[in-house]
Enzyme design. Structure first.
Site, PDB file in Angstrom:
ATOM      1  N   ARG A 140      10.395   1.398   0.163  1.00 49.04           N
ATOM      2  CA  ARG A 140       9.016   1.547   0.650  1.00 49.04           C
ATOM      3  C   ARG A 140       8.737   0.589   1.805  1.00 49.04           C
ATOM      4  O   ARG A 140       8.059   0.944   2.783  1.00 49.04           O
ATOM      5  CB  ARG A 140       8.040   1.295  -0.509  1.00 49.04           C
ATOM      6  CG  ARG A 140       6.580   1.466  -0.156  1.00 49.04           C
ATOM      7  CD  ARG A 140       5.732   1.529  -1.421  1.00 49.04           C
ATOM      8  NE  ARG A 140       4.310   1.603  -1.118  1.00 49.04           N
ATOM      9  CZ  ARG A 140       3.458   0.581  -1.255  1.00 49.04           C
ATOM     10  NH1 ARG A 140       3.883  -0.586  -1.707  1.00 49.04           N
ATOM     11  NH2 ARG A 140       2.180   0.728  -0.965  1.00 49.04           N
TER      12      ARG A 140
ATOM     13  N   HIS B 244       7.310   1.492   5.475  1.00 51.00           N
ATOM     14  CA  HIS B 244       6.105   0.874   6.026  1.00 51.00           C
ATOM     15  C   HIS B 244       6.407   0.118   7.316  1.00 51.00           C
ATOM     16  O   HIS B 244       5.551   0.027   8.196  1.00 51.00           O
ATOM     17  CB  HIS B 244       5.475  -0.068   4.993  1.00 51.00           C
ATOM     18  CG  HIS B 244       4.692   0.652   3.940  1.00 51.00           C
ATOM     19  ND1 HIS B 244       3.588   0.115   3.316  1.00 51.00           N
ATOM     20  CD2 HIS B 244       4.855   1.891   3.395  1.00 51.00           C
ATOM     21  CE1 HIS B 244       3.100   0.983   2.430  1.00 51.00           C
ATOM     22  NE2 HIS B 244       3.871   2.057   2.459  1.00 51.00           N
ATOM     23  N   ASP B 245       7.593  -0.432   7.426  1.00 53.86           N
ATOM     24  CA  ASP B 245       7.981  -1.103   8.657  1.00 53.86           C
ATOM     25  C   ASP B 245       8.130  -0.093   9.793  1.00 53.86           C
ATOM     26  O   ASP B 245       7.563  -0.264  10.874  1.00 53.86           O
ATOM     27  CB  ASP B 245       9.289  -1.877   8.460  1.00 53.86           C
ATOM     28  CG  ASP B 245       9.709  -2.645   9.703  1.00 53.86           C
ATOM     29  OD1 ASP B 245       8.820  -3.250  10.348  1.00 53.86           O
ATOM     30  OD2 ASP B 245      10.903  -2.645  10.042  1.00 53.86           O
TER      31      ASP B 245
ATOM     32  N   ASP C 168      10.983  -2.660  13.387  1.00 53.01           N
ATOM     33  CA  ASP C 168      11.152  -3.941  14.091  1.00 53.01           C
ATOM     34  C   ASP C 168      10.910  -5.148  13.205  1.00 53.01           C
ATOM     35  O   ASP C 168      10.763  -6.269  13.697  1.00 53.01           O
ATOM     36  CB  ASP C 168      10.213  -4.009  15.302  1.00 53.01           C
ATOM     37  CG  ASP C 168       8.743  -4.088  14.904  1.00 53.01           C
ATOM     38  OD1 ASP C 168       8.418  -3.802  13.725  1.00 53.01           O
ATOM     39  OD2 ASP C 168       7.910  -4.434  15.762  1.00 53.01           O
TER      40      ASP C 168
ATOM     41  N   SER D 149       8.307  -6.001  11.685  1.00 52.16           N
ATOM     42  CA  SER D 149       6.965  -6.576  11.785  1.00 52.16           C
ATOM     43  C   SER D 149       6.335  -6.725  10.399  1.00 52.16           C
ATOM     44  O   SER D 149       5.490  -7.599  10.185  1.00 52.16           O
ATOM     45  CB  SER D 149       6.072  -5.720  12.689  1.00 52.16           C
ATOM     46  OG  SER D 149       6.018  -4.378  12.230  1.00 52.16           O
TER      47      SER D 149
ATOM     48  N   ASN E  40      -0.247  -2.791   1.751  1.00 48.25           N
ATOM     49  CA  ASN E  40       0.921  -3.652   1.533  1.00 48.25           C
ATOM     50  C   ASN E  40       0.673  -4.783   0.537  1.00 48.25           C
ATOM     51  O   ASN E  40       1.608  -5.233  -0.130  1.00 48.25           O
ATOM     52  CB  ASN E  40       1.376  -4.254   2.869  1.00 48.25           C
ATOM     53  CG  ASN E  40       1.809  -3.198   3.865  1.00 48.25           C
ATOM     54  OD1 ASN E  40       2.413  -2.197   3.494  1.00 48.25           O
ATOM     55  ND2 ASN E  40       1.487  -3.413   5.137  1.00 48.25           N
TER      56      ASN E  40
ATOM     57  N   PRO F 102       0.309   6.994   6.000  1.00 47.73           N
ATOM     58  CA  PRO F 102      -0.494   8.025   5.328  1.00 47.73           C
ATOM     59  C   PRO F 102      -1.031   7.518   3.997  1.00 47.73           C
ATOM     60  O   PRO F 102      -0.265   7.027   3.167  1.00 47.73           O
ATOM     61  CB  PRO F 102       0.515   9.164   5.124  1.00 47.73           C
ATOM     62  CG  PRO F 102       1.857   8.483   5.060  1.00 47.73           C
ATOM     63  CD  PRO F 102       1.759   7.288   5.972  1.00 47.73           C
TER      64      PRO F 102
ATOM     65  N   ASP G 148      16.073  10.520  -7.834  1.00 44.56           N
ATOM     66  CA  ASP G 148      16.652  11.857  -8.001  1.00 44.56           C
ATOM     67  C   ASP G 148      15.615  12.919  -7.663  1.00 44.56           C
ATOM     68  O   ASP G 148      14.488  12.605  -7.264  1.00 44.56           O
ATOM     69  CB  ASP G 148      17.186  12.037  -9.428  1.00 44.56           C
ATOM     70  CG  ASP G 148      16.125  11.808 -10.500  1.00 44.56           C
ATOM     71  OD1 ASP G 148      14.912  11.912 -10.185  1.00 44.56           O
ATOM     72  OD2 ASP G 148      16.490  11.517 -11.652  1.00 44.56           O
TER      73      ASP G 148
END
Length: 327
Positions: free
Chosen positions: A63, A67-68, A75, A77, A95, A164, A255
């Site tokens: 995840r 998100h990065d 990068d 961040s 986050n 999203p 899976d």
């Protein structure tokens, strides 16, 4: 005529140099083969140790990579700590407090800096760690092209514009992923990462208690699942915010059971169940549910593609010495 020839020659040379720089700056499998041969094995060891203790860390690392990459590109961040007056991406509600696995990145980075100082980027460490988590939890393996460099900017508000939310429907998800260069099929395929990990009750409690004016409970949710979720997520006005597995059947196994759950109306998040409820994506869900092997191959390819979103390469960015702070 001579000046025109000189100008033409300069343009040709300039274009050749530009093309060479572009080629040399692309991500490559085996990028650290000569500069830090042990890089991937060091990262894998750190990931395996952490995931063996707590499988949720593997879900967290996958995840975190997502998100990065969706915010400023891949990068690293997402790894930067806030500084006085400048809150980072880590502080965004998407986050904090739900992202986990930062200590695994720190452990791998510390060992890599000891063996190969200023060589392996934090962005690459995160990409490798996501791959290793995928293999540890789902036996899905793939080669990771590397050569990413680390960004120097991380802003708390930017996830809102890029990630999203769990309330998105299929059309909104498709548009969101398309902005990152990912197809509808890749969006549905990557959503299969929700076969592991957990969600806070606040991300879906409206489906249990305040769906709309006609139905307090989302009628597209299996009533038995709704009952199970209500025991874990009481309607207490947000006094507490527990977590529940996104996949009750195989919560620690990456899976295609996730897609079977959607077919049975047992998707926890709106953004999950919408993939089967929507005619535009329902057939993709069915195909992924019917063939775990085909889905796993697509998932691996989509992870590689996601890992190349807006990367910094060549001389852009930096190689951080500490993943939490810029040099």
């Amino acid at each position: 005529m001579k000046p025109m020839g000189t100008s033409f020659g300069f343009c040709v040379v300039f274009l050749l140099i530009t093309k060479l720089n572009s080629v040399s700056a692309t991500l490559q499998v085996g990028f650290y083969r000569s500069t830090c041969p042990a890089a991937e094995s060091i990262i894998r060891k750190a990931v395996n140790k952490a995931v063996a203790r707590n499988p949720g860390i593997g879900a967290g690392l996958i995840r975190m990579h997502f998100h990065d990459c969706f915010v400023r590109g891949c990068d690293a961040s997402i790894l930067l700590d806030s500084t006085p007056g400048h809150p980072s991406e880590k502080e965004h509600p998407a986050n904090n407090p739900s992202l986990r696995g930062f200590e695994v990145i720190d452990e791998a980075k510390a060992e890599l800096e000891y063996l190969c100082p200023k060589t392996v980027s934090c962005a690459d460490i995160l990409a490798f760690a996501a791959r290793d988590s995928t293999y540890k939890l789902g036996s899905i393996n793939y080669a990771v092209p590397a050569g990413r460099r680390d960004g120097r900017v991380s802003l708390r508000d930017e996830p809102s514009q890029n990630l999203p939310p769990p309330s998105f429907d299929a059309q909104q998800l498709e548009a969101n992923f398309a902005r990152k260069g990912l197809s509808k099929d890749e969006m549905v395929t990557l959503s299969g990462a929700h076969s592991i990990g957990v969600s806070h009750c606040s991300s879906f409690s409206n489906r249990l208690y305040a769906f709309n004016a006609t139905h307090k409970q989302d009628p597209s949710m299996d009533p038995k699942l709704a009952g199970e979720l209500k025991t874990k997520c009481p309607n207490n006005g947000g006094a507490s915010d527990p977590t529940v597995p996104l996949d009750y059947v195989t919560p620690n196994r990456l899976d295609n059971e996730y897609y079977a759950n959607l077919k049975n109306h047992r998707g926890v998040l709106t953004s999950d169940q919408t993939l089967f409820n929507s005619p535009s994506t329902a057939n993709i869900v069915r195909r992924n549910a019917n063939s775990g092997g085909a889905w796993a191959n697509k998932f691996a390819a989509a992870m590689v593609k996601m890992g190349s979103i807006d990367t910094l390469t060549g001389s852009r960015g930096e190689i951080r010495r500490n993943c939490r702070v810029v040099n």
